[in-house]
Design an enzyme around this catalytic site. Structure first.
Site, PDB file in Angstrom:
ATOM      1  N   GLU A 422       0.749  -1.158  -0.092  1.00 22.18           N
ATOM      2  CA  GLU A 422       0.067  -0.182   0.132  1.00 22.18           C
ATOM      3  C   GLU A 422       1.006   1.139   0.013  1.00 22.18           C
ATOM      4  OE1 GLU A 422      -2.824  -0.413   3.227  1.00 22.18           O
ATOM      5  OE2 GLU A 422      -3.660  -2.236   2.513  1.00 22.18           O
ATOM      6  N   GLU A 489      -3.644  -9.383   0.802  1.00 24.80           N
ATOM      7  CA  GLU A 489      -4.269  -9.303   2.242  1.00 24.80           C
ATOM      8  C   GLU A 489      -5.587  -9.560   1.921  1.00 24.80           C
ATOM      9  OE1 GLU A 489      -3.586  -5.704   4.319  1.00 24.80           O
ATOM     10  OE2 GLU A 489      -1.478  -5.741   4.121  1.00 24.80           O
TER      11      GLU A 489
END
Length: 815
Positions: A422, A489
């Site tokens: 991210e 994730e």
């Protein structure tokens, strides 16, 4: 494998890895973990050789001073750092000069120091290393003097938060001293790229880096010996005479017919490559042993992931590097227990979120059979926490990334590199720079990035939370049909051990994260995977948020069952890494929560019910699990949803010996549900495999708390091996039945040759310091960690609590 082979294999690998000094003429590596002096705070002149540190605390490494502190809302680490202290710490150690070092090189090796470590030898500053997650080596040779030498290390973690999760503080990994000849292999001087040339023929391309610290050119011969898992030599080769001045890279290749192939299913198929640096007369100048494995990794959108030609689905878990009550200074026994629990659940892969782990982690993954996504960084040049690595990235990323790749390249367990997670504001240009840099060092593994699929450099699209929305994975594939996808994730759910709710909860609607507060749930309703309530009204009202339900009905975007149904048959989807394996400290929703309960196992490593849901989905070993427990005073005749997980084709439920009916798992169904009017007694689920093997799970209604039960994973502890025993402490009634709602304060006393190194109960709101001897159980349980100390007495553990019969356990103290 025969019993004899198993014994031989155990002895061979045990001998290879248990020695503190590695065999081999010319090379000696010994631990420096013991007997350091430590001071928490700034200490002027502490870098000087003759500084008086006699009043400092004596301790052994690894050490994390943050976990020893008290939780405080005002600690600068805040939510990210679990409200634990940071600061500045100093470490000092004296080593005695040995006469045989006169002709040697002497190095100090740190596996990890968090963070901004500055190392001194006899008052001379060596270097500062900002990144706290990667190891480093310094040459002490020219600074050593006859007699006593002093190593000093300043650890500057005064600026916080320095990460988005609990980072720990201090020399939290191992430290070693390395002594070599003047001509020797470099720090990561044996780099192996292995694979299959074709079925039945393996290759290993080896780059050996030799250093010559003498002023003149030296002639050497390089020898490679390959041994199998039983220690038998299967291959040997020597180079011709090579001249080395300074540092020289030497490339070799070996080929092996009919190799044993490493995989998560066959982790015992490892080889040892012995690399020797010889002088022309055959004398050994240096020798290193490198564990390798032969395996072929293929990734495509048509067939997904294939390991050694076999279709493989990643059944993975994300992990942070801390471990509950010990923080980031994780004993090897604690780490091994955690990995064993994941293996028993059916997990076959781990993502190291979001940083390099300790070297022993990768060794264990090689041994136990885990595929690893090895992640180098969280963010890059844009800091995600005010004082994180983003402030150092521009200067340090190439040095740290090179150390990371060279350190880990030889592990067969590592099948993916990840360059970030991210990453804020990243550019395609920067992504290409990192990928190209890695490819120069290792072109044998595909590269990905968590939530980095907007870049064009990565070979596999990593998808985090956004991949959990309805249609997101399929939608990405439609736009990028040639790029495989992996769930870096996926998925995020919440659960608290022993807590249940019959009404489904959605994060944005019911317990929004700080960044979601004030945002409407309505736009999300068509994007998330809605889960029907288990009952029209809430049956369980005992616990309030932030405690979460251990049914599969407390979600962010997607539940566990929907994850599996949605992804398992997509050929371009390689599998996923769930967020997370264990509850980890930090990154909570605010004071006084130490964490958000994402973990399938809690801070103690005790399984939640969702652990068994994953086991039913992932494991081939026959199992059945029933939830909730069956002690619900005051709910007599109230309908309680009873859920059964099993990897058989169905189950039968019994209450007090009476069948409540058999249910078959229908296509796509991953749980069985009965509505059962509560009646005290025994609730039992029975399942049967196709071969008529029967598995059961039962709960009995508990009475009043009266006794303490202790179970342990080991009965003896060695000080030399730094063994740790996990004591699972439970509150029980007079019949020995565990009381699932008992929250009683207990006192833990360790006598003799052991010490208590941490207490944990899994309650995310319990802010008791981990070094305290008193702690209450949470939902009936408590974990105590006991380690051997340097005395010859056996270890006695006494546990007591008001109104409870005390318990005692004796552990043998080994040398």
């Amino acid at each position: 494998m025969t019993t004899t082979t198993i014994v031989k294999t155990f002895l061979f690998w045990g001998l290879l890895f248990s020695l503190s000094a590695f065999a081999g003429t010319g090379r000696e590596q010994v631990t420096l973990d013991r007997s350091w002096r430590f001071y928490l705070g700034e200490a002027e002149h502490a870098y000087k050789k003759d500084y008086d540190d006699s009043h400092w605390r004596m301790l052994d490494l690894p050490h994390d001073w943050s976990i020893e502190g008290e939780y405080d809302k005002n600690n600068p680490a805040g939510i990210s750092g679990a409200f634990l202290p940071t600061g500045i710490g100093w470490y000092r150690k004296k080593i005695e000069y040995r006469p045989d070092w006169n002709t040697k090189r002497v190095y100090i090796l740190f596996d990890g120091v968090y963070m901004n470590s500055t190392v001194y030898i006899n008052g001379k500053k060596l270097r500062t290393r900002p990144y706290g997650y990667i190891g480093f080596q310094y040459d002490l040779t020219d600074h050593l003097v006859p007699g006593t030498n002093t190593i000093a290390v300043k650890v500057d973690h005064s600026k916080a938060p320095s990460g988005r999760w609990y980072t720990g503080s201090g020399i939290y990994r191992h430290v070693n001293l390395l002594v070599t000849n003047q001509v020797h292999l470099s720090r990561h001087g044996v780099q192996v790229k292995s694979g299959l040339e074709r079925l039945g023929l393996a290759f290993a391309r080896i780059t050996s880096t030799v250093e010559n610290h003498t002023p003149s050119s030296q002639s050497i011969v390089l020898e490679q010996v390959l041994k199998d898992r039983e220690g038998h030599m299967v291959l040997k080769q020597r180079s011709g005479e090579i001249k080395v001045l300074g540092k020289e890279d030497i490339d070799q290749e070996i080929k092996l017919k009919n190799p044993l192939l490493w995989s998560a299913e066959s982790p015992e198929n490892r080889y040892v490559l012995q690399t020797k640096v010889l002088n022309p007369e055959g004398g050994v100048l240096d020798e290193r042993s490198t564990v390798i494995g032969f395996r072929k990794i293929e990734v495509s959108v048509e067939e997904g992931l294939r390991v050694n030609g076999k279709k493989t689905i990643i059944k993975g878990m994300c992990m942070h590097h801390d471990a509950g009550p010990v923080g980031t200074a994780v004993p090897e026994d604690v780490l091994r227990r955690r990995l064993k629990l994941l293996r028993e659940m059916g997990c076959n892969a781990i993502r190291t979120t979001h940083n390099p782990f300790a070297p022993e982690f990768y060794r264990m993954c090689d041994e136990m059979g885990f595929y690893v996504m090895d992640e180098a960084f969280d963010g890059w040049e844009v800091a995600k926490a005010e004082h994180d690595y983003g402030n150092y990235f521009e200067e340090w990323w190439k040095k740290d990334l090179e150390e990371f790749i060279k350190r880990d390249i030889n592990h067969p367990s590592i099948i993916f590199w990840s360059i970030g997670n991210e990453v804020r504001g990243f550019t395609d240009k920067r992504q290409h720079e990192l990928v190209d840099f890695i490819k120069e060092l290792d072109d044998s593994r595909p590269i990905t990035q968590g939530e980095g699929s907007k870049g064009t450099a990565i070979e596999i699209a990593g998808m985090n939370g956004h991949g959990e929305f309805k249609g997101a994975i399929a939608g990405f594939h439609k736009k990028h049909p040639s790029k495989p996808v992996i769930g870096t994730e996926i998925t995020h759910t919440y659960q608290t051990r022993g807590v249940y709710r019959t009404k489904t909860s959605y994060r944005r609607r019911d317990f929004p994260a700080p960044w979601e507060k004030g945002q409407s749930f309505a736009p999300m309703k068509d994007k998330v995977y809605l889960i029907p309530d288990l009952f029209e009204k809430e049956v369980f009202t005992e616990y309030e948020l932030p405690y979460q339900s251990s049914y599969d009905n407390s979600i962010v975007r997607m539940g566990i069952r929907d994850y599996w149904k949605e992804t398992k048959d997509k050929p371009y989807f390689l599998g996923a890494f769930r967020w997370t394996a264990f509850d980890y400290l930090g990154e909570s929703f605010g004071w006084p929560a130490r964490t958000a309960p994402f973990g399938i196992l809690d801070l103690c490593g005790f399984p939640t019910d969702n652990y068994y849901l994953y086991q039913a989905i992932w494991s081939d070993k026959p199992m059945v699990h029933v939830l909730p427990h069956w002690t619900h005073p005051g709910k007599e005749n109230v309908n309680i949803p009873v859920v059964v997980y099993t990897n058989t084709d169905g189950a039968e439920l019994f209450l007090n010996g009476k069948s409540l009916g058999k249910k078959k798992l229908k296509e796509g169904e991953l749980q069985l549900v009965w509505q059962v009017p509560y009646c005290p007694g025994e609730l039992k689920a029975v399942a049967q495999t196709a071969s008529r093997q029967t598995v059961t799970k039962a709960y009995k209604t508990a009475g009043n708390p009266e006794t303490i039960k202790i179970s342990t994973d080991r009965k003896s502890l060695s000080y030399q091996d730094r063994d740790v025993a996990h004591l699972e402490v439970s509150i029980a009634d007079s019949k020995g039945i565990e009381v699932p709602r008992a929250n009683r304060e207990l006192h833990v006393e360790v006598k003799g040759g052991g010490e208590l190194i941490g207490l944990e109960n899994g309650d995310i709101l319990d802010l008791t310091p981990h070094m305290a001897q008193n702690r209450r159980t949470f939902n009936g349980k408590l974990l105590a960690l006991v380690r051997a100390v340097d005395t010859n007495e056996d270890i006695e553990v006494l546990i007591s609590g008001k109104g409870l019969a005390p318990a005692r356990i004796l552990l043998e103290r080994l040398p």
